[in-house]
Design a protein around this motif. Structure first.
Motif, PDB file in Angstrom:
ATOM      1  N   PRO A 141      24.148  42.519  71.914  1.00 10.13           N
ATOM      2  CA  PRO A 141      22.712  42.276  72.111  1.00 10.13           C
ATOM      3  C   PRO A 141      21.899  43.399  71.468  1.00 10.13           C
ATOM      4  CG  PRO A 141      23.809  42.782  74.208  1.00 10.13           C
ATOM      5  CD  PRO A 141      24.858  42.788  73.149  1.00 10.13           C
ATOM      6  N   LEU A 142      20.845  43.035  70.782  1.00  2.32           N
ATOM      7  CA  LEU A 142      19.999  44.017  70.116  1.00  2.32           C
ATOM      8  C   LEU A 142      18.832  44.378  71.020  1.00  2.32           C
ATOM      9  CD1 LEU A 142      19.933  42.433  66.557  1.00  2.32           C
ATOM     10  CD2 LEU A 142      21.382  44.280  67.406  1.00  2.32           C
ATOM     11  N   ARG A 143      18.557  45.686  71.092  1.00  2.00           N
ATOM     12  CA  ARG A 143      17.469  46.180  71.928  1.00  2.00           C
ATOM     13  C   ARG A 143      16.660  47.197  71.123  1.00  2.00           C
ATOM     14  NH1 ARG A 143      21.377  48.321  75.856  1.00  2.00           N
ATOM     15  NH2 ARG A 143      19.999  50.112  75.809  1.00  2.00           N
ATOM     16  N   ALA A 144      15.368  47.039  71.165  1.00  2.00           N
ATOM     17  CA  ALA A 144      14.484  47.934  70.417  1.00  2.00           C
ATOM     18  C   ALA A 144      14.634  49.381  70.860  1.00  2.00           C
ATOM     19  CB  ALA A 144      13.033  47.480  70.559  1.00  2.00           C
ATOM     20  N   ASP A 145      14.942  49.613  72.136  1.00  2.00           N
ATOM     21  CA  ASP A 145      15.067  50.985  72.624  1.00  2.00           C
ATOM     22  C   ASP A 145      16.411  51.613  72.256  1.00  2.00           C
ATOM     23  OD1 ASP A 145      16.562  49.355  74.351  1.00  2.00           O
ATOM     24  OD2 ASP A 145      16.148  50.621  76.093  1.00  2.00           O
ATOM     25  N   ARG A 146      17.299  50.856  71.647  1.00  2.00           N
ATOM     26  CA  ARG A 146      18.638  51.354  71.301  1.00  2.00           C
ATOM     27  C   ARG A 146      18.719  51.868  69.870  1.00  2.00           C
ATOM     28  NH1 ARG A 146      23.471  52.930  72.730  1.00  2.00           N
ATOM     29  NH2 ARG A 146      25.265  51.808  71.992  1.00  2.00           N
ATOM     30  N   SER A 147      17.785  51.456  69.018  1.00  2.00           N
ATOM     31  CA  SER A 147      17.886  51.820  67.606  1.00  2.00           C
ATOM     32  C   SER A 147      16.515  52.030  66.980  1.00  2.00           C
ATOM     33  CB  SER A 147      18.611  50.709  66.850  1.00  2.00           C
ATOM     34  OG  SER A 147      18.548  50.926  65.460  1.00  2.00           O
ATOM     35  N   PRO A 148      16.392  53.044  66.136  1.00  2.00           N
ATOM     36  CA  PRO A 148      15.134  53.240  65.407  1.00  2.00           C
ATOM     37  C   PRO A 148      14.989  52.262  64.237  1.00  2.00           C
ATOM     38  CG  PRO A 148      16.687  54.966  64.835  1.00  2.00           C
ATOM     39  CD  PRO A 148      17.326  54.136  65.925  1.00  2.00           C
ATOM     40  N   ALA A 149      15.930  51.312  64.098  1.00  2.00           N
ATOM     41  CA  ALA A 149      15.841  50.315  63.029  1.00  2.00           C
ATOM     42  C   ALA A 149      14.716  49.318  63.293  1.00  2.00           C
ATOM     43  CB  ALA A 149      17.171  49.577  62.880  1.00  2.00           C
ATOM     44  N   TYR A 150      14.134  49.366  64.478  1.00  2.00           N
ATOM     45  CA  TYR A 150      13.015  48.497  64.824  1.00  2.00           C
ATOM     46  C   TYR A 150      11.705  49.137  64.398  1.00  2.00           C
ATOM     47  CZ  TYR A 150      15.749  45.312  67.663  1.00  2.00           C
ATOM     48  OH  TYR A 150      16.646  44.365  68.082  1.00  2.00           O
ATOM     49  N   ALA A 151      10.704  48.309  64.145  1.00  2.00           N
ATOM     50  CA  ALA A 151       9.362  48.809  63.846  1.00  2.00           C
ATOM     51  C   ALA A 151       8.815  49.480  65.107  1.00  2.00           C
ATOM     52  CB  ALA A 151       8.466  47.651  63.423  1.00  2.00           C
ATOM     53  N   PRO A 152       7.821  50.344  64.966  1.00  2.00           N
ATOM     54  CA  PRO A 152       7.259  51.033  66.134  1.00  2.00           C
ATOM     55  C   PRO A 152       6.804  50.080  67.243  1.00  2.00           C
ATOM     56  CG  PRO A 152       6.430  52.022  64.129  1.00  2.00           C
ATOM     57  CD  PRO A 152       7.217  50.806  63.714  1.00  2.00           C
ATOM     58  N   ASP A 153       6.405  48.856  66.883  1.00  2.00           N
ATOM     59  CA  ASP A 153       5.978  47.902  67.907  1.00  2.00           C
ATOM     60  C   ASP A 153       7.148  47.148  68.532  1.00  2.00           C
ATOM     61  OD1 ASP A 153       6.750  46.140  65.916  1.00  2.00           O
ATOM     62  OD2 ASP A 153       4.836  45.070  65.836  1.00  2.00           O
ATOM     63  N   GLY A 154       8.372  47.517  68.164  1.00  2.00           N
ATOM     64  CA  GLY A 154       9.559  46.875  68.732  1.00  2.00           C
ATOM     65  C   GLY A 154       9.945  45.582  68.045  1.00  2.00           C
ATOM     66  N   SER A 155       9.378  45.331  66.883  1.00  2.00           N
ATOM     67  CA  SER A 155       9.689  44.090  66.175  1.00  2.00           C
ATOM     68  C   SER A 155      10.750  44.323  65.101  1.00  2.00           C
ATOM     69  CB  SER A 155       8.423  43.498  65.551  1.00  2.00           C
ATOM     70  OG  SER A 155       7.959  44.356  64.523  1.00  2.00           O
ATOM     71  N   ARG A 156      11.271  43.207  64.614  1.00  5.97           N
ATOM     72  CA  ARG A 156      12.328  43.231  63.609  1.00  5.97           C
ATOM     73  C   ARG A 156      12.264  41.889  62.890  1.00  5.97           C
ATOM     74  NH1 ARG A 156      17.729  45.395  63.283  1.00  5.97           N
ATOM     75  NH2 ARG A 156      19.240  43.812  62.753  1.00  5.97           N
ATOM     76  N   ASP A 157      12.560  41.889  61.611  1.00  9.13           N
ATOM     77  CA  ASP A 157      12.556  40.656  60.837  1.00  9.13           C
ATOM     78  C   ASP A 157      13.626  39.715  61.396  1.00  9.13           C
ATOM     79  OD1 ASP A 157      12.661  38.605  58.997  1.00  9.13           O
ATOM     80  OD2 ASP A 157      13.104  39.887  57.281  1.00  9.13           O
ATOM     81  N   PRO A 158      13.242  38.568  61.946  1.00 10.55           N
ATOM     82  CA  PRO A 158      14.223  37.665  62.546  1.00 10.55           C
ATOM     83  C   PRO A 158      15.241  37.125  61.541  1.00 10.55           C
ATOM     84  CG  PRO A 158      11.986  36.749  62.724  1.00 10.55           C
ATOM     85  CD  PRO A 158      11.881  38.091  62.077  1.00 10.55           C
ATOM     86  N   ALA A 159      14.899  37.099  60.269  1.00  6.85           N
ATOM     87  CA  ALA A 159      15.836  36.599  59.252  1.00  6.85           C
ATOM     88  C   ALA A 159      17.097  37.471  59.170  1.00  6.85           C
ATOM     89  CB  ALA A 159      15.152  36.535  57.892  1.00  6.85           C
ATOM     90  N   LEU A 160      16.979  38.755  59.552  1.00  9.39           N
ATOM     91  CA  LEU A 160      18.138  39.646  59.533  1.00  9.39           C
ATOM     92  C   LEU A 160      19.242  39.166  60.477  1.00  9.39           C
ATOM     93  CD1 LEU A 160      16.412  43.148  59.660  1.00  9.39           C
ATOM     94  CD2 LEU A 160      17.774  42.237  57.770  1.00  9.39           C
TER      95      LEU A 160
END
Length: 160
Positions: free
Chosen positions: A122-141
């Protein structure tokens, strides 16, 4: 005896993968650690720095996936799969594992199956700095339904 030689070869292969990742991450190669424990030592040293990176260069992907596939311990291959999923996306990771399943040696296919389980982390924004500052991520990834279908189809024994 052949089984013991196979195990030694697998350990050496995993060690070369872990050593390559340590080189890419500019970590010491742990030459002072006995060879039998060196790969696991390097894997442990790599885990946190890999997860802490917001970005990994594309050149890291093949050795990261090789380390995941060649890690002989199914409990620890996640240490390579998880940062790959965060940095490169679930889709790219699963596609690479599917390639190992289709074209790899028996050992690589077994390693891909072990790593496949970890690719569902499971991916979590608080687990990786690979997320944007707003906690978003390109869903296509992480869109991977078609790759999952291909995986199941590849595993299914041929009925022809």
């Amino acid at each position: 005896m052949a089984d013991q030689e196979h195990t030694k070869a697998a350990v050496r292969t995993f060690l070369s993968c872990a050593t390559e990742m340590a080189r890419l991450m500019n970590l010491r190669d742990a030459a002072d650690v006995p060879e039998a424990r060196r790969a696991r030592h390097l894997a442990h040293a790599l885990r946190k720095p890999l997860l802490e990176r917001a970005y990994l260069p594309e050149e890291f992907f093949p050795p990261l996936m090789a380390a995941a596939v060649y890690d002989p311990d199914p409990s620890f291959c996640r240490w390579f799969v998880e940062p790959a999923v965060y940095a490169f996306g679930r889709r790219q990771v699963m596609t690479a594992l599917l390639d190992y399943l289709r074209t790899g040696t028996d050992a690589e296919q077994a390693g891909a199956e072990r790593a496949w389980y970890c690719a569902h982390v499971p991916l979590r924004a608080d687990r990786s700095p690979a997320y944007a500052p707003d906690g978003s991520r390109d869903p296509a990834l992480d869109e991977s339904h078609d790759v999952r279908d291909e995986w199941r189809e590849t595993l299914r024994p041929s009925t022809k």
